[in-house]
Design an enzyme around this catalytic site. Structure first.
Site, PDB file in Angstrom:
ATOM      1  N   ASP A  47       0.822  -1.212   0.000  1.00  0.00           N
ATOM      2  CA  ASP A  47       0.000   0.000   0.000  1.00  0.00           C
ATOM      3  C   ASP A  47       0.860   1.268   0.000  1.00  0.00           C
ATOM      4  O   ASP A  47       0.688   2.159  -0.828  1.00  0.00           O
ATOM      5  CB  ASP A  47      -0.816  -0.021   1.304  1.00  0.00           C
ATOM      6  CG  ASP A  47      -2.270   0.318   1.095  1.00  0.00           C
ATOM      7  OD1 ASP A  47      -2.693   0.481  -0.061  1.00  0.00           O
ATOM      8  OD2 ASP A  47      -2.975   0.405   2.115  1.00  0.00           O
ATOM      9  N   GLU A  70      -5.327   7.592  -0.441  1.00  0.00           N
ATOM     10  CA  GLU A  70      -5.914   6.964   0.750  1.00  0.00           C
ATOM     11  C   GLU A  70      -4.955   7.020   1.938  1.00  0.00           C
ATOM     12  O   GLU A  70      -5.371   7.119   3.076  1.00  0.00           O
ATOM     13  CB  GLU A  70      -6.299   5.509   0.452  1.00  0.00           C
ATOM     14  CG  GLU A  70      -6.941   4.858   1.655  1.00  0.00           C
ATOM     15  CD  GLU A  70      -7.615   3.524   1.361  1.00  0.00           C
ATOM     16  OE1 GLU A  70      -7.270   2.883   0.363  1.00  0.00           O
ATOM     17  OE2 GLU A  70      -8.482   3.146   2.158  1.00  0.00           O
ATOM     18  N   ASP A 124      -6.189   5.303  -5.015  1.00  0.00           N
ATOM     19  CA  ASP A 124      -6.260   4.190  -4.072  1.00  0.00           C
ATOM     20  C   ASP A 124      -5.102   3.262  -4.439  1.00  0.00           C
ATOM     21  O   ASP A 124      -5.133   2.579  -5.471  1.00  0.00           O
ATOM     22  CB  ASP A 124      -7.601   3.450  -4.159  1.00  0.00           C
ATOM     23  CG  ASP A 124      -7.791   2.528  -2.951  1.00  0.00           C
ATOM     24  OD1 ASP A 124      -6.771   2.165  -2.337  1.00  0.00           O
ATOM     25  OD2 ASP A 124      -8.942   2.185  -2.641  1.00  0.00           O
ATOM     26  N   ILE A 126      -3.895   0.502  -3.169  1.00  0.00           N
ATOM     27  CA  ILE A 126      -4.396  -0.878  -3.311  1.00  0.00           C
ATOM     28  C   ILE A 126      -5.866  -0.850  -2.928  1.00  0.00           C
ATOM     29  O   ILE A 126      -6.206  -0.724  -1.746  1.00  0.00           O
ATOM     30  CB  ILE A 126      -3.686  -1.897  -2.407  1.00  0.00           C
ATOM     31  CG1 ILE A 126      -2.223  -2.035  -2.806  1.00  0.00           C
ATOM     32  CG2 ILE A 126      -4.370  -3.266  -2.528  1.00  0.00           C
ATOM     33  CD1 ILE A 126      -1.515  -3.177  -2.076  1.00  0.00           C
ATOM     34  N   ASP A 127      -6.709  -0.957  -3.909  1.00  0.00           N
ATOM     35  CA  ASP A 127      -8.134  -1.061  -3.646  1.00  0.00           C
ATOM     36  C   ASP A 127      -8.450  -2.552  -3.570  1.00  0.00           C
ATOM     37  O   ASP A 127      -8.040  -3.314  -4.445  1.00  0.00           O
ATOM     38  CB  ASP A 127      -8.901  -0.394  -4.796  1.00  0.00           C
ATOM     39  CG  ASP A 127     -10.396  -0.429  -4.558  1.00  0.00           C
ATOM     40  OD1 ASP A 127     -10.823  -0.306  -3.397  1.00  0.00           O
ATOM     41  OD2 ASP A 127     -11.140  -0.582  -5.547  1.00  0.00           O
ATOM     42  N   THR A 129      -7.963  -4.523  -0.410  1.00  0.00           N
ATOM     43  CA  THR A 129      -6.837  -5.113   0.352  1.00  0.00           C
ATOM     44  C   THR A 129      -7.136  -6.567   0.748  1.00  0.00           C
ATOM     45  O   THR A 129      -6.231  -7.388   0.796  1.00  0.00           O
ATOM     46  CB  THR A 129      -6.544  -4.293   1.627  1.00  0.00           C
ATOM     47  OG1 THR A 129      -7.752  -4.116   2.349  1.00  0.00           O
ATOM     48  CG2 THR A 129      -5.982  -2.940   1.285  1.00  0.00           C
ATOM     49  N   HIS A 216     -19.201  -4.405   3.197  1.00  0.00           N
ATOM     50  CA  HIS A 216     -19.065  -3.278   2.268  1.00  0.00           C
ATOM     51  C   HIS A 216     -20.317  -3.053   1.430  1.00  0.00           C
ATOM     52  O   HIS A 216     -20.450  -2.024   0.774  1.00  0.00           O
ATOM     53  CB  HIS A 216     -17.867  -3.487   1.333  1.00  0.00           C
ATOM     54  CG  HIS A 216     -16.560  -3.503   2.061  1.00  0.00           C
ATOM     55  ND1 HIS A 216     -15.376  -3.826   1.447  1.00  0.00           N
ATOM     56  CD2 HIS A 216     -16.254  -3.216   3.353  1.00  0.00           C
ATOM     57  CE1 HIS A 216     -14.392  -3.758   2.331  1.00  0.00           C
ATOM     58  NE2 HIS A 216     -14.896  -3.402   3.498  1.00  0.00           N
ATOM     59  N   SER A 240     -12.722  -5.060  -5.005  1.00  0.00           N
ATOM     60  CA  SER A 240     -12.109  -3.869  -5.611  1.00  0.00           C
ATOM     61  C   SER A 240     -12.905  -3.306  -6.776  1.00  0.00           C
ATOM     62  O   SER A 240     -13.988  -3.781  -7.107  1.00  0.00           O
ATOM     63  CB  SER A 240     -10.669  -4.167  -6.063  1.00  0.00           C
ATOM     64  OG  SER A 240     -10.645  -4.814  -7.322  1.00  0.00           O
ATOM     65  N   LYS A 243     -14.905  -4.626 -10.103  1.00  0.00           N
ATOM     66  CA  LYS A 243     -16.349  -4.703 -10.382  1.00  0.00           C
ATOM     67  C   LYS A 243     -16.735  -3.729 -11.490  1.00  0.00           C
ATOM     68  O   LYS A 243     -17.552  -4.053 -12.355  1.00  0.00           O
ATOM     69  CB  LYS A 243     -17.161  -4.413  -9.115  1.00  0.00           C
ATOM     70  CG  LYS A 243     -17.078  -5.539  -8.084  1.00  0.00           C
ATOM     71  CD  LYS A 243     -17.948  -5.276  -6.878  1.00  0.00           C
ATOM     72  CE  LYS A 243     -17.312  -4.384  -5.846  1.00  0.00           C
ATOM     73  NZ  LYS A 243     -16.100  -4.936  -5.202  1.00  0.00           N
ATOM     74  N   ARG A 257     -23.718  -1.462  -4.895  1.00  0.00           N
ATOM     75  CA  ARG A 257     -23.017  -1.239  -3.631  1.00  0.00           C
ATOM     76  C   ARG A 257     -24.033  -0.594  -2.700  1.00  0.00           C
ATOM     77  O   ARG A 257     -24.325   0.593  -2.795  1.00  0.00           O
ATOM     78  CB  ARG A 257     -21.820  -0.315  -3.868  1.00  0.00           C
ATOM     79  CG  ARG A 257     -20.870  -0.265  -2.712  1.00  0.00           C
ATOM     80  CD  ARG A 257     -19.637   0.544  -3.052  1.00  0.00           C
ATOM     81  NE  ARG A 257     -18.609   0.355  -2.051  1.00  0.00           N
ATOM     82  CZ  ARG A 257     -17.712  -0.626  -2.077  1.00  0.00           C
ATOM     83  NH1 ARG A 257     -17.669  -1.473  -3.069  1.00  0.00           N
ATOM     84  NH2 ARG A 257     -16.825  -0.732  -1.103  1.00  0.00           N
ATOM     85  N   ASP A 270     -12.344   5.299  -4.180  1.00  0.00           N
ATOM     86  CA  ASP A 270     -12.924   3.973  -4.427  1.00  0.00           C
ATOM     87  C   ASP A 270     -13.830   3.965  -5.655  1.00  0.00           C
ATOM     88  O   ASP A 270     -14.319   2.887  -6.036  1.00  0.00           O
ATOM     89  CB  ASP A 270     -13.759   3.518  -3.213  1.00  0.00           C
ATOM     90  CG  ASP A 270     -12.893   2.967  -2.085  1.00  0.00           C
ATOM     91  OD1 ASP A 270     -11.780   2.490  -2.378  1.00  0.00           O
ATOM     92  OD2 ASP A 270     -13.339   3.025  -0.926  1.00  0.00           O
TER      93      ASP A 270
HETATM   94  P1  AMP Z   1     -14.653  -3.827  -2.116  1.00  0.00           P
HETATM   95  O1  AMP Z   1     -13.396  -4.478  -2.534  1.00  0.00           O
HETATM   96  O2  AMP Z   1     -15.523  -3.406  -3.251  1.00  0.00           O
HETATM   97  O3  AMP Z   1     -15.404  -4.612  -1.077  1.00  0.00           O
HETATM   98  O4  AMP Z   1     -14.295  -2.435  -1.479  1.00  0.00           O
HETATM   99  C1  AMP Z   1     -13.117  -2.124  -0.818  1.00  0.00           C
HETATM  100  C2  AMP Z   1     -13.284  -0.727  -0.270  1.00  0.00           C
HETATM  101  O5  AMP Z   1     -14.399  -0.705   0.619  1.00  0.00           O
HETATM  102  C3  AMP Z   1     -12.140  -0.204   0.529  1.00  0.00           C
HETATM  103  O6  AMP Z   1     -11.285   0.543  -0.293  1.00  0.00           O
HETATM  104  C4  AMP Z   1     -12.805   0.693   1.583  1.00  0.00           C
HETATM  105  O7  AMP Z   1     -12.507   2.053   1.339  1.00  0.00           O
HETATM  106  C5  AMP Z   1     -14.285   0.472   1.372  1.00  0.00           C
HETATM  107  N1  AMP Z   1     -15.083   0.316   2.585  1.00  0.00           N
HETATM  108  C6  AMP Z   1     -14.680   0.165   3.862  1.00  0.00           C
HETATM  109  N2  AMP Z   1     -15.747   0.076   4.699  1.00  0.00           N
HETATM  110  C7  AMP Z   1     -16.853   0.179   3.936  1.00  0.00           C
HETATM  111  C8  AMP Z   1     -18.266   0.173   4.214  1.00  0.00           C
HETATM  112  N3  AMP Z   1     -18.734   0.027   5.453  1.00  0.00           N
HETATM  113  N4  AMP Z   1     -19.115   0.311   3.172  1.00  0.00           N
HETATM  114  C9  AMP Z   1     -18.649   0.439   1.912  1.00  0.00           C
HETATM  115  N5  AMP Z   1     -17.326   0.457   1.588  1.00  0.00           N
HETATM  116  C10 AMP Z   1     -16.438   0.317   2.586  1.00  0.00           C
HETATM  117 MG    MG Z   2     -10.241   1.168  -1.728  1.00  0.00          MG
END
Ligand code: AMP
Ligand code: MG
Length: 328
Positions: A47, A70, A124, A126-127, A129, A216, A240, A243, A257, A270
């Protein structure tokens, strides 16, 4: 000269370099042991190193441009010397020489800029993680915002199949100029292949993609929406901004989302790059209420709730189903 050609070229170089760093760290450090111990250090090293590399590249190309990243280096300054050295080594390996710790920390800190003003980048490093640690999907996501509009978007996806037996795909989009797919690790300046969304006109024929992490996005609610829309395909769960890439390329036609808490606000890094890639591939992106994403409210999308990306023609139908399930 095509619009934003220099920005695109600098962004491509920066994202490719950062993706090489992430994937080298993943190969070296993410082991069954780190996974079983839930040891986050590999993702921490990658990161910070990724943010350092991208910010260094942007500083050289556009010294006056702010970067809204980030990360910042505060935590790293207070972390163990071992962690700092690992970050420095990862950066040095990519640069082919050790720049020293001070420049590395200051490159990372370039990402502390405020998300306001006429022009800034979002990063970002690393989106996804969790996907990175599982050896699955993650992305280096970089976007340029001008006057509140995303004008350049780049998604480096190191673990996506490249279609030629290997891995690593780079998606690029320039506003008004379309979206393209390139090899991430073959360092060519080839034009890339135009990307377009699936020709799905009825939501029932769509495939949904959503987060792997139920924290998320509300997966129970998405199941209700899917059934209301008459969708029979299983959801495609992937980490990430891959999608957004899936919708842009037609591997899925809906990305939902759905907020899991009342207070969470989506982070601009993001979504900025992914949104432009989908729109330039012919799709639509709004929040769950059908409102355009508003990138003029700082580090978060303060005026929006959740995100919906689709191939386009089915968007209103999807928003209507969301309204019925979520109420309001
Ligand atoms: P994903 O890989 O689509 O599940 O999303 C990863 C991203 O979700 C990370 O970069 C975070 O910034 C973000 N994230 C963290 N907590 C939450 C939450 N409660 N709701 C939505 N996104 C989140
Ligand atoms: Mg991210």
């Amino acid at each position: 000269m095509a619009r934003h050609e220099r920005e695109l070229a600098a962004g491509i170089d920066a994202v490719r370099a950062a993706a090489r760093v992430c994937s080298t760290v993943a190969q070296r450090l993410v082991t069954a042991d780190t996974l079983s111990k839930k040891d986050q250090s590999p993702v921490t090293v990658a990161d910070f190193a990724s943010q350092a590399i991208v910010c260094r590249g942007l500083e050289r190309a556009f010294p006056g441009d702010p970067v809204v990243g980030e990360e910042d280096a505060t935590e790293l300054r207070g972390a163990s010397a071992v962690l700092r050295e690992s970050v420095q080594r990862a950066v040095a390996a990519e640069l082919g020489g050790d720049p020293g710790l001070t420049p590395v920390l200051s490159w990372i800190d370039r990402g502390r800029a405020h998300a306001d003003g006429a022009r800034y980048w979002t990063l970002d490093p690393i989106d996804g993680t969790k996907g990175f640690l599982r050896g699955e999907q993650y992305a280096v996501a970089l976007a340029l915002i001008e006057g509140g509009e995303v004008v350049v978007g780049l998604l480096g996806c190191p673990n996506l199949p490249d279609g030629a037996g290997g891995h690593g795909v780079l998606f690029t989009a320039v506003r008004g100029e379309g979206a393209r797919r390139h090899s991430l690790f073959e360092d060519t300046l080839l034009e890339g292949k135009p990307v377009s969304v699936a020709a799905v006109r009825r939501a029932s024929e769509a495939r949904l993609c959503e987060s792997v992490e139920s924290a998320h996005s509300d997966q129970d609610q998405s199941a209700l929406i899917v059934s209301r829309l008459g969708i029979t395909a299983e959801p495609y769960r992937i980490d990430s901004q891959c999608k957004y890439a899936a919708v842009a390329e037609g591997d899925a036609s809906i990305y939902l989302r759905l907020p899991t808490t009342r207070d969470y606000r989506e982070k601009i890094w993001d979504h900025a790059a992914g949104k432009l890639v989908v729109e330039e591939a012919g799709g639509r992106v709004t929040d769950v209420d059908g409102k355009p994403l508003d990138f003029r409210t700082g580090r978060t999308l303060a005026l929006n709730r959740g995100v919906v990306a689709t191939c386009g023609p089915i968007h209103d139908e999807v928003i209507a189903a969301i309204r019925q399930v979520r109420g309001g």
